[in-house]
Design a protein around this motif. Structure first.
Motif, PDB file in Angstrom:
ATOM      1  N   ILE A   1      13.125   5.029   9.734  1.00  0.00           N
ATOM      2  CA  ILE A   1      11.984   4.132   9.582  1.00  0.00           C
ATOM      3  C   ILE A   1      11.437   4.116   8.156  1.00  0.00           C
ATOM      4  O   ILE A   1      10.770   3.173   7.764  1.00  0.00           O
ATOM      5  N   GLY A   2      11.763   5.169   7.383  1.00  0.00           N
ATOM      6  CA  GLY A   2      11.270   5.220   6.008  1.00  0.00           C
ATOM      7  C   GLY A   2      11.863   4.109   5.150  1.00  0.00           C
ATOM      8  O   GLY A   2      11.243   3.651   4.195  1.00  0.00           O
ATOM      9  N   ILE A   3      13.048   3.645   5.500  1.00  0.00           N
ATOM     10  CA  ILE A   3      13.645   2.600   4.669  1.00  0.00           C
ATOM     11  C   ILE A   3      12.951   1.258   4.904  1.00  0.00           C
ATOM     12  O   ILE A   3      13.037   0.368   4.077  1.00  0.00           O
ATOM     13  N   LEU A   4      12.254   1.133   6.012  1.00  0.00           N
ATOM     14  CA  LEU A   4      11.542  -0.126   6.254  1.00  0.00           C
ATOM     15  C   LEU A   4      10.400  -0.283   5.257  1.00  0.00           C
ATOM     16  O   LEU A   4      10.252  -1.328   4.613  1.00  0.00           O
ATOM     17  N   THR A   5       9.591   0.774   5.134  1.00  0.00           N
ATOM     18  CA  THR A   5       8.475   0.711   4.196  1.00  0.00           C
ATOM     19  C   THR A   5       8.984   0.641   2.758  1.00  0.00           C
ATOM     20  O   THR A   5       8.438  -0.058   1.926  1.00  0.00           O
TER      21      THR A   5
ATOM     22  N   ARG B   1       0.835  -1.200   0.000  1.00  0.00           N
ATOM     23  CA  ARG B   1       0.000   0.000   0.000  1.00  0.00           C
ATOM     24  C   ARG B   1       0.870   1.251   0.000  1.00  0.00           C
ATOM     25  O   ARG B   1       0.500   2.281  -0.544  1.00  0.00           O
ATOM     26  N   CYS B   2       2.012   1.157   0.696  1.00  0.00           N
ATOM     27  CA  CYS B   2       2.894   2.315   0.855  1.00  0.00           C
ATOM     28  C   CYS B   2       3.265   2.890  -0.503  1.00  0.00           C
ATOM     29  O   CYS B   2       3.614   2.169  -1.418  1.00  0.00           O
ATOM     30  N   THR B   3       3.168   4.201  -0.614  1.00  0.00           N
ATOM     31  CA  THR B   3       3.506   4.846  -1.875  1.00  0.00           C
ATOM     32  C   THR B   3       4.936   5.378  -1.867  1.00  0.00           C
ATOM     33  O   THR B   3       5.374   6.005  -2.815  1.00  0.00           O
ATOM     34  N   GLY B   4       5.619   5.170  -0.759  1.00  0.00           N
ATOM     35  CA  GLY B   4       7.013   5.618  -0.673  1.00  0.00           C
ATOM     36  C   GLY B   4       7.171   7.123  -0.564  1.00  0.00           C
ATOM     37  O   GLY B   4       8.204   7.683  -0.900  1.00  0.00           O
ATOM     38  N   CYS B   5       6.148   7.787  -0.036  1.00  0.00           N
ATOM     39  CA  CYS B   5       6.202   9.247   0.017  1.00  0.00           C
ATOM     40  C   CYS B   5       7.202   9.770   1.034  1.00  0.00           C
ATOM     41  O   CYS B   5       7.643  10.911   0.968  1.00  0.00           O
ATOM     42  N   GLY B   6       7.542   8.940   2.023  1.00  0.00           N
ATOM     43  CA  GLY B   6       8.554   9.341   3.005  1.00  0.00           C
ATOM     44  C   GLY B   6       8.036  10.220   4.123  1.00  0.00           C
ATOM     45  O   GLY B   6       8.816  10.689   4.957  1.00  0.00           O
ATOM     46  N   ALA B   7       6.722  10.444   4.174  1.00  0.00           N
ATOM     47  CA  ALA B   7       6.171  11.331   5.213  1.00  0.00           C
ATOM     48  C   ALA B   7       6.433  10.789   6.616  1.00  0.00           C
ATOM     49  O   ALA B   7       6.678  11.560   7.551  1.00  0.00           O
ATOM     50  N   CYS B   8       6.405   9.468   6.768  1.00  0.00           N
ATOM     51  CA  CYS B   8       6.616   8.860   8.081  1.00  0.00           C
ATOM     52  C   CYS B   8       7.997   9.224   8.610  1.00  0.00           C
ATOM     53  O   CYS B   8       8.138   9.671   9.747  1.00  0.00           O
ATOM     54  N   ALA B   9       8.998   9.011   7.764  1.00  0.00           N
ATOM     55  CA  ALA B   9      10.372   9.266   8.204  1.00  0.00           C
ATOM     56  C   ALA B   9      10.590  10.752   8.463  1.00  0.00           C
ATOM     57  O   ALA B   9      11.257  11.141   9.409  1.00  0.00           O
ATOM     58  N   LYS B  10       9.984  11.572   7.621  1.00  0.00           N
ATOM     59  CA  LYS B  10      10.174  13.004   7.760  1.00  0.00           C
ATOM     60  C   LYS B  10       9.545  13.519   9.051  1.00  0.00           C
ATOM     61  O   LYS B  10      10.020  14.486   9.643  1.00  0.00           O
ATOM     62  N   ALA B  11       8.480  12.856   9.483  1.00  0.00           N
ATOM     63  CA  ALA B  11       7.778  13.322  10.683  1.00  0.00           C
ATOM     64  C   ALA B  11       8.497  12.920  11.962  1.00  0.00           C
ATOM     65  O   ALA B  11       8.290  13.541  12.996  1.00  0.00           O
ATOM     66  N   CYS B  12       9.317  11.899  11.901  1.00  0.00           N
ATOM     67  CA  CYS B  12       9.904  11.368  13.143  1.00  0.00           C
ATOM     68  C   CYS B  12      10.791  12.416  13.796  1.00  0.00           C
ATOM     69  O   CYS B  12      11.776  12.847  13.221  1.00  0.00           O
ATOM     70  N   PRO B  13      10.453  12.829  15.022  1.00  0.00           N
ATOM     71  CA  PRO B  13      11.254  13.880  15.660  1.00  0.00           C
ATOM     72  C   PRO B  13      12.681  13.434  15.953  1.00  0.00           C
ATOM     73  O   PRO B  13      13.549  14.257  16.141  1.00  0.00           O
ATOM     74  N   LEU B  14      12.890  12.117  15.991  1.00  0.00           N
ATOM     75  CA  LEU B  14      14.235  11.629  16.286  1.00  0.00           C
ATOM     76  C   LEU B  14      14.979  11.225  15.028  1.00  0.00           C
ATOM     77  O   LEU B  14      16.076  10.677  15.099  1.00  0.00           O
TER      78      LEU B  14
END
Ligand code: SF4
Ligand code: SF4
Ligand code: SF4
Ligand code: SF4
Lengths: 261, 340
Positions: free
Chosen positions: A224-228, A207-220
């Motif tokens: 995690i973006g490379i997992l998806t 389902r993931c479109t690879g947009c990278g929003a998850c990784a970009k949001a991580c305050p630390l």
């Protein structure tokens, strides 16, 4: 006013849409902007630095209600809209998708075919940093990989910004919040942080479109973006592109495994 | 308060002595792009240049998960065991900032409001805080607008201020601080003439006062400002988890058949689940009502009930927010509005 701002003003003035989700200049970064009044349209901007994925707001009822709205979309938003539509999360008649080209011209994408075409023609080049990190981890043996993820995810504070920023993480009740049965320990611990990411990534598979929003949001700034990312490439390699749906919600009665029978 | 001068190059020798003498020293350590408070074993690990860590220092007294007690069930009998206080180590928090040190006062006010929280108190009492006055700041800092400042000593046991290339001012505020000085007393020279500390501090303009914010928000419960400000908020826990004063927690059960632990875990008022009742009813049903709670709690309820504001102006929430919900910007707009 540029063409985007003019178009936005017209749409709001004429009442074609109630709300335009776009971008505005924030504090040293560009951020999402909810434009409801024609006089605010001049705050709307569009550039290569628009980096949040604003499709995340499309599943928030409290923001959009049953109104007709417009979204100023980059590749990221469009790829997410296509996927959201496959999952029946989009009321197309209530959504106007606008793109802006390099000359500032505004185009409406009126059908999903046009959106698919847009994505084909505008697929961004793979992020070299992400690619390099995946390559580095691919080369690690099991122990090294385990050590790497343990040390990275030990830092996770379980703020769920990764979940909140993902347009496709729209479940009303996330698995991390279900406690009968309790699938994951909801508190911060190295192991449950890892379990959380495994769950998130599994639910994104296909389902993931690879947009990278998850990784970009991580305050630390956890990787995690490379997992998806890795999950999507693996799925494509192993299962092909798939005809709609996703690997967790489609099945084939002729599957060589017999668990389905 | 005692004031000394120390040669800046001797600070590491002192820190080394502290590390040898105190069970746990937490200091800013960089890894990847981020700097966080971590336990250090040597002075070289410290990132002396860091302005603020991503996550505040509150974990030193209020860790992300805390075991309140353990239980064992045996037929109809249940035995509860509390951890011995020896488990909580004497700790030095090294190279914290004024806005970190200030954060412990609102935390203590909450944990000791009516019920005295022994576990928190014990951890807090065992904490000695060494702050470094800020000679730099960034656009998210607004400590001076909420009663703090780059050289504010409130909550610090010791504050160090680099005066020039060679000398550092040492202000010892408490007995705990004196104890650290006593670990290597020879390197501290009593201050012979007054120094101009202000001159070397970061200049952070005052944008509003906290009293002004309190006055505005206390009558703004029904204002449209909350919806307007929170529209882009994603409802994550980042701002609360990085904040030095956010004290909300959730009680969780780590159950394994007939035994288990009861845990206190960080929670965040930005999560939609935070106030959701078992019935499904949610008194804070929208992000706007949750954002309002965040601001009112810090700037109205806390000063009213506990006599202390819930914000030190550290700017961490603004730096951590994925969608640039910049608190300073929102507060300036509140201070300048007249609440339709
Ligand atoms: S955003 Fe980062 S810190 Fe927050 S839960 Fe996700 S991985 Fe953990
Ligand atoms: S890259 Fe992250 S945010 Fe984007 S769709 Fe995939 S999981 Fe969601
Ligand atoms: S609310 Fe934001 S600026 Fe205020 S103390 Fe918390 S993290 Fe710092
Ligand atoms: S303000 Fe930012 S960090 Fe806080 S809940 Fe909203 S999106 Fe998350």
């Amino acid at each position: 006013m540029n063409k985007l701002q003019e178009r936005a003003t017209d749409l709001l003035k004429g009442g074609t849409v109630k709300l335009i989700i776009g971008f505005e200049q924030g504090n040293n970064k560009i951020r999402p902007f909810f434009c409801e009044k024609p006089e605010d349209a001049e705050k709307l901007i569009y550039s290569d630095d628009c980096s949040t994925n604003n499709a995340v707001y499309l599943t928030k009822k409290e923001l959009i209600g049953d109104n007709k709205i417009a979204i100023i979309a980059t590749y990221k938003e469009i790829a997410s809209i296509i996927q959201l539509n496959k999952e029946n999360q989009i009321k197309k008649e209530n959504l106007m998708v606008l793109t802006v080209d390099k000359d500032g011209d505004v185009t409406e994408l009126t059908s999903f075919e046009e959106m698919e075409k847009f994505c084909e023609e505008n697929t961004p080049a793979p992020d070299p940093v992400v690619a390099a990190l995946i390559e580095k981890i691919d080369k690690m043996n099991r122990e090294e990989r385990w050590a790497y993820w343990k040390s990275e995810l030990d830092k996770c504070i379980r703020c769920y910004a990764c979940r909140a920023a993902c347009p496709l993480c729209y479940c009303n009740r996330c698995i991390s919040e279900v406690n009968c049965p309790q699938w994951l320990d909801p508190w911060k611990s190295t192991l449950s942080n890892i379990e959380w990411q495994i769950n998130r990534v599994m639910h994104m598979s296909g389902r993931c479109t690879g947009c990278g929003a998850c990784a970009k949001a991580c305050p630390l700034d956890l990787p995690i973006g490379i997992l998806t990312k890795k999950m999507s490439t693996d799925i494509k390699e192993m299962l092909g592109e798939g005809e709609g749906g996703n690997v967790l919600s489609t099945f084939n009665p002729n599957d060589k495994e017999n668990f389905i029978h | 308060m005692e004031k000394y001068i120390i040669k800046t190059e001797q600070i590491d020798a002192w820190l080394k002595r502290i590390i040898e003498s105190v069970p746990r020293v937490l200091a800013p350590v960089s890894s990847g792009t981020k700097t966080e408070f971590r336990r250090i074993k040597s002075p070289e690990e410290v990132n002396n240049k860091s302005l603020t860590t991503t996550v505040s220092a509150k974990a030193a007294a209020f860790p992300p998960v805390e075991t309140l007690f353990k239980y064992q069930k045996d037929g109809k009998d249940t035995t509860l065991t509390e951890d011995s206080f020896d488990k909580y180590p004497e700790t030095v928090l090294w190279h914290a900032r004024s806005c970190d040190a200030m954060g412990f006062s609102p935390l203590s006010a909450i944990f000791d409001w009516d019920y005295k929280d022994n576990i928190y108190d014990e951890r807090r009492n065992k904490l000695t805080i060494v702050t470094f006055a800020c000679n730099q700041s960034d656009e998210c800092c607004f400590c001076t607008s909420v009663g703090g400042g780059p050289g504010n000593v409130e909550g610090s046991d010791i504050q160090l201020t680099m005066l020039n290339a060679t000398d550092t001012l040492v202000e010892v505020m408490t007995e705990k601080g004196q104890k650290l000085v006593a670990l290597l007393p020879d390197i501290f020279q009593p201050l012979s003439e007054e120094v101009d500390k202000e001159a070397v501090l970061a200049k952070i303009p005052v944008q509003f006062t906290k009293e002004e914010i309190k006055e505005h928000v206390s009558n703004a419960f029904d204002s449209p400002v909350w919806k307007r400000q929170s529209a882009r908020c994603l409802g994550c826990g980042a701002c609360a988890f990085v904040c030095p004063t956010c004290a909300c927690f959730d009680i969780q059960e780590d159950a394994h058949g007939n035994h288990g632990r009861r845990l206190r875990c960080w929670d965040a008022c930005g999560f939609s689940l935070f106030t959701q009742h078992t019935s499904g009813y949610n008194p804070r049903p929208t992000q706007a009502t949750r954002w309002r709670q965040r601001i009112l709690h810090k700037f109205s309820y806390m000063p009213e009930r506990l006599g202390v504001y819930g914000c030190t102006g550290c700017g961490r929430c603004s730096r951590a927010c994925p969608v640039d919900m910049n608190l300073q910007e929102h507060l300036i707009s509140i201070a300048n509005s007249n609440h339709e």
